[in-house]
Design a protein around this motif. Sequence first.
Motif, PDB file in Angstrom:
ATOM      1  N   LEU A  97      43.020  37.087  -5.479  1.00  0.00           N
ATOM      2  CA  LEU A  97      43.286  36.016  -6.446  1.00  0.00           C
ATOM      3  C   LEU A  97      44.781  35.750  -6.569  1.00  0.00           C
ATOM      4  CD1 LEU A  97      40.802  36.630  -9.404  1.00  0.00           C
ATOM      5  CD2 LEU A  97      40.907  34.658  -7.883  1.00  0.00           C
ATOM      6  N   ILE A  98      45.573  36.815  -6.607  1.00  0.00           N
ATOM      7  CA  ILE A  98      47.031  36.687  -6.708  1.00  0.00           C
ATOM      8  C   ILE A  98      47.570  35.944  -5.482  1.00  0.00           C
ATOM      9  CG2 ILE A  98      49.227  37.966  -6.708  1.00  0.00           C
ATOM     10  CD1 ILE A  98      47.686  40.186  -8.324  1.00  0.00           C
ATOM     11  N   LEU A  99      47.135  36.355  -4.294  1.00  0.00           N
ATOM     12  CA  LEU A  99      47.589  35.718  -3.052  1.00  0.00           C
ATOM     13  C   LEU A  99      47.129  34.254  -2.982  1.00  0.00           C
ATOM     14  CD1 LEU A  99      46.945  38.636  -0.532  1.00  0.00           C
ATOM     15  CD2 LEU A  99      49.169  37.764  -1.259  1.00  0.00           C
ATOM     16  N   HIS A 100      45.885  34.014  -3.364  1.00  0.00           N
ATOM     17  CA  HIS A 100      45.333  32.659  -3.329  1.00  0.00           C
ATOM     18  C   HIS A 100      46.144  31.720  -4.222  1.00  0.00           C
ATOM     19  CE1 HIS A 100      42.228  29.686  -2.576  1.00  0.00           C
ATOM     20  NE2 HIS A 100      42.193  29.428  -3.879  1.00  0.00           N
ATOM     21  N   LYS A 101      46.519  32.192  -5.399  1.00  0.00           N
ATOM     22  CA  LYS A 101      47.316  31.372  -6.325  1.00  0.00           C
ATOM     23  C   LYS A 101      48.688  31.051  -5.748  1.00  0.00           C
ATOM     24  CE  LYS A 101      45.127  32.808 -10.599  1.00  0.00           C
ATOM     25  NZ  LYS A 101      45.195  33.707 -11.752  1.00  0.00           N
ATOM     26  N   LYS A 102      49.189  31.891  -4.825  1.00  0.00           N
ATOM     27  CA  LYS A 102      50.491  31.661  -4.189  1.00  0.00           C
ATOM     28  C   LYS A 102      50.368  30.865  -2.892  1.00  0.00           C
ATOM     29  CE  LYS A 102      53.153  33.774  -7.128  1.00  0.00           C
ATOM     30  NZ  LYS A 102      54.179  33.095  -7.873  1.00  0.00           N
ATOM     31  N   GLY A 103      49.162  30.375  -2.590  1.00  0.00           N
ATOM     32  CA  GLY A 103      48.995  29.490  -1.440  1.00  0.00           C
ATOM     33  C   GLY A 103      48.420  30.119  -0.181  1.00  0.00           C
ATOM     34  N   TYR A 104      48.112  31.405  -0.200  1.00  0.00           N
ATOM     35  CA  TYR A 104      47.496  32.044   0.967  1.00  0.00           C
ATOM     36  C   TYR A 104      46.059  31.538   1.086  1.00  0.00           C
ATOM     37  CZ  TYR A 104      51.439  35.285   1.067  1.00  0.00           C
ATOM     38  OH  TYR A 104      52.697  35.831   1.147  1.00  0.00           O
ATOM     39  N   GLN A 105      45.639  31.228   2.315  1.00  0.00           N
ATOM     40  CA  GLN A 105      44.324  30.612   2.513  1.00  0.00           C
ATOM     41  C   GLN A 105      43.302  31.532   3.173  1.00  0.00           C
ATOM     42  OE1 GLN A 105      43.472  27.477   1.363  1.00  0.00           O
ATOM     43  NE2 GLN A 105      45.457  27.678   0.359  1.00  0.00           N
ATOM     44  N   ASP A 106      43.705  32.246   4.210  1.00  0.00           N
ATOM     45  CA  ASP A 106      42.765  33.044   5.009  1.00  0.00           C
ATOM     46  C   ASP A 106      42.761  34.490   4.514  1.00  0.00           C
ATOM     47  OD1 ASP A 106      41.072  34.011   6.937  1.00  0.00           O
ATOM     48  OD2 ASP A 106      42.258  33.316   8.643  1.00  0.00           O
ATOM     49  N   ILE A 107      41.982  34.743   3.453  1.00  0.00           N
ATOM     50  CA  ILE A 107      41.955  36.065   2.824  1.00  0.00           C
ATOM     51  C   ILE A 107      40.536  36.618   2.865  1.00  0.00           C
ATOM     52  CG2 ILE A 107      42.499  37.383   0.737  1.00  0.00           C
ATOM     53  CD1 ILE A 107      44.083  34.859  -0.218  1.00  0.00           C
ATOM     54  N   SER A 108      40.415  37.845   3.353  1.00  0.00           N
ATOM     55  CA  SER A 108      39.118  38.523   3.399  1.00  0.00           C
ATOM     56  C   SER A 108      39.278  39.915   2.807  1.00  0.00           C
ATOM     57  CB  SER A 108      38.626  38.648   4.843  1.00  0.00           C
ATOM     58  OG  SER A 108      38.508  37.373   5.435  1.00  0.00           O
ATOM     59  N   HIS A 109      38.159  40.486   2.348  1.00  0.00           N
ATOM     60  CA  HIS A 109      38.227  41.874   1.898  1.00  0.00           C
ATOM     61  C   HIS A 109      36.972  42.631   2.278  1.00  0.00           C
ATOM     62  CE1 HIS A 109      36.122  42.247  -2.257  1.00  0.00           C
ATOM     63  NE2 HIS A 109      35.686  41.150  -1.702  1.00  0.00           N
ATOM     64  N   LEU A 110      37.125  43.931   2.362  1.00  0.00           N
ATOM     65  CA  LEU A 110      36.054  44.828   2.797  1.00  0.00           C
ATOM     66  C   LEU A 110      35.050  45.021   1.669  1.00  0.00           C
ATOM     67  CD1 LEU A 110      34.892  46.813   4.902  1.00  0.00           C
ATOM     68  CD2 LEU A 110      36.463  48.537   4.002  1.00  0.00           C
ATOM     69  N   GLU A 111      33.829  44.579   1.895  1.00  0.00           N
ATOM     70  CA  GLU A 111      32.766  44.740   0.909  1.00  0.00           C
ATOM     71  C   GLU A 111      32.504  46.219   0.651  1.00  0.00           C
ATOM     72  OE1 GLU A 111      29.252  41.400   0.685  1.00  0.00           O
ATOM     73  OE2 GLU A 111      29.351  42.683   2.430  1.00  0.00           O
ATOM     74  N   GLY A 112      32.500  46.618  -0.589  1.00  0.00           N
ATOM     75  CA  GLY A 112      32.240  48.013  -0.934  1.00  0.00           C
ATOM     76  C   GLY A 112      33.468  48.895  -0.846  1.00  0.00           C
ATOM     77  N   GLY A 113      34.539  48.398  -0.243  1.00  0.00           N
ATOM     78  CA  GLY A 113      35.807  49.123  -0.184  1.00  0.00           C
ATOM     79  C   GLY A 113      35.821  50.335   0.732  1.00  0.00           C
ATOM     80  N   PHE A 114      36.911  51.094   0.602  1.00  0.00           N
ATOM     81  CA  PHE A 114      37.165  52.247   1.473  1.00  0.00           C
ATOM     82  C   PHE A 114      36.103  53.335   1.324  1.00  0.00           C
ATOM     83  CE2 PHE A 114      39.504  56.240   2.474  1.00  0.00           C
ATOM     84  CZ  PHE A 114      39.817  55.956   3.786  1.00  0.00           C
ATOM     85  N   LYS A 115      35.508  53.451   0.137  1.00  0.00           N
ATOM     86  CA  LYS A 115      34.518  54.512  -0.064  1.00  0.00           C
ATOM     87  C   LYS A 115      33.284  54.325   0.820  1.00  0.00           C
ATOM     88  CE  LYS A 115      32.198  52.588  -4.107  1.00  0.00           C
ATOM     89  NZ  LYS A 115      32.034  52.687  -5.532  1.00  0.00           N
ATOM     90  N   LYS A 116      33.042  53.102   1.315  1.00  0.00           N
ATOM     91  CA  LYS A 116      31.906  52.854   2.206  1.00  0.00           C
ATOM     92  C   LYS A 116      32.325  52.793   3.675  1.00  0.00           C
ATOM     93  CE  LYS A 116      28.755  50.960  -1.025  1.00  0.00           C
ATOM     94  NZ  LYS A 116      27.809  49.949  -1.369  1.00  0.00           N
ATOM     95  N   TRP A 117      33.626  52.923   3.953  1.00  0.00           N
ATOM     96  CA  TRP A 117      34.163  52.838   5.309  1.00  0.00           C
ATOM     97  C   TRP A 117      33.753  54.051   6.134  1.00  0.00           C
ATOM     98  CZ3 TRP A 117      36.355  49.311   8.315  1.00  0.00           C
ATOM     99  CH2 TRP A 117      37.089  49.704   9.419  1.00  0.00           C
ATOM    100  N   THR A 118      33.248  53.803   7.341  1.00  0.00           N
ATOM    101  CA  THR A 118      32.867  54.906   8.229  1.00  0.00           C
ATOM    102  C   THR A 118      33.660  54.866   9.540  1.00  0.00           C
ATOM    103  OG1 THR A 118      31.038  53.584   9.152  1.00  0.00           O
ATOM    104  CG2 THR A 118      30.516  55.051   7.300  1.00  0.00           C
ATOM    105  N   GLY A 119      34.615  53.909   9.648  1.00  0.00           N
ATOM    106  CA  GLY A 119      35.436  53.781  10.856  1.00  0.00           C
ATOM    107  C   GLY A 119      36.574  54.792  10.885  1.00  0.00           C
ATOM    108  N   LYS A 120      37.547  54.529  11.759  1.00  0.00           N
ATOM    109  CA  LYS A 120      38.679  55.443  11.934  1.00  0.00           C
ATOM    110  C   LYS A 120      39.546  55.491  10.682  1.00  0.00           C
ATOM    111  CE  LYS A 120      38.985  55.093  16.938  1.00  0.00           C
ATOM    112  NZ  LYS A 120      39.763  54.646  18.079  1.00  0.00           N
ATOM    113  N   VAL A 121      39.970  56.706  10.362  1.00  0.00           N
ATOM    114  CA  VAL A 121      40.784  56.951   9.169  1.00  0.00           C
ATOM    115  C   VAL A 121      41.991  57.779   9.559  1.00  0.00           C
ATOM    116  CG1 VAL A 121      40.817  58.166   6.943  1.00  0.00           C
ATOM    117  CG2 VAL A 121      38.805  56.869   7.609  1.00  0.00           C
TER     118      VAL A 121
END
Length: 124
Positions: A97-121
């Motif tokens: 939301l902060i980035l969007h208000k400053k004009g950033y358009q292509d923003i994505s985020h990881l559903e469920g966050g890091f706690k659901k991440w099973t990839g490389k750490v």
Amino acid sequence: MLYTIVAILGAIILYTLYMYFSQKKAVTPLSQEEFIKGYRKAQLIDVRESNEFEAGHILGARNIPVSQLKTRMKEIRPDKPVYLYCQSGIRSGRAALILHKKGYQDISHLEGGFKKWTGKVKVK
């Protein structure tokens, strides 16, 4: 007394709905598979606090805590996709939301966050 409680509950519900629809417009939630497909071509940003980042983060991520985002915005290019994540998805939604208000358009985020991440750490 009852009117006060109803008014407070109504305000909480309206605020929650406002935040939900604002985030829906500002950020694209991605499953882990979708996130993995695109995060190498994007700016991968962990918006958790430094101690959380050092305890373990997605390989290749930069740490810009949401608490410092407004002062460190220059570190994020507006012309490249931005992939955000936090522990559960709440802070990354706020960061989007902060980035969007400053004009950033292509923003994505990881559903469920890091706690659901099973990839490389990476752990510091």
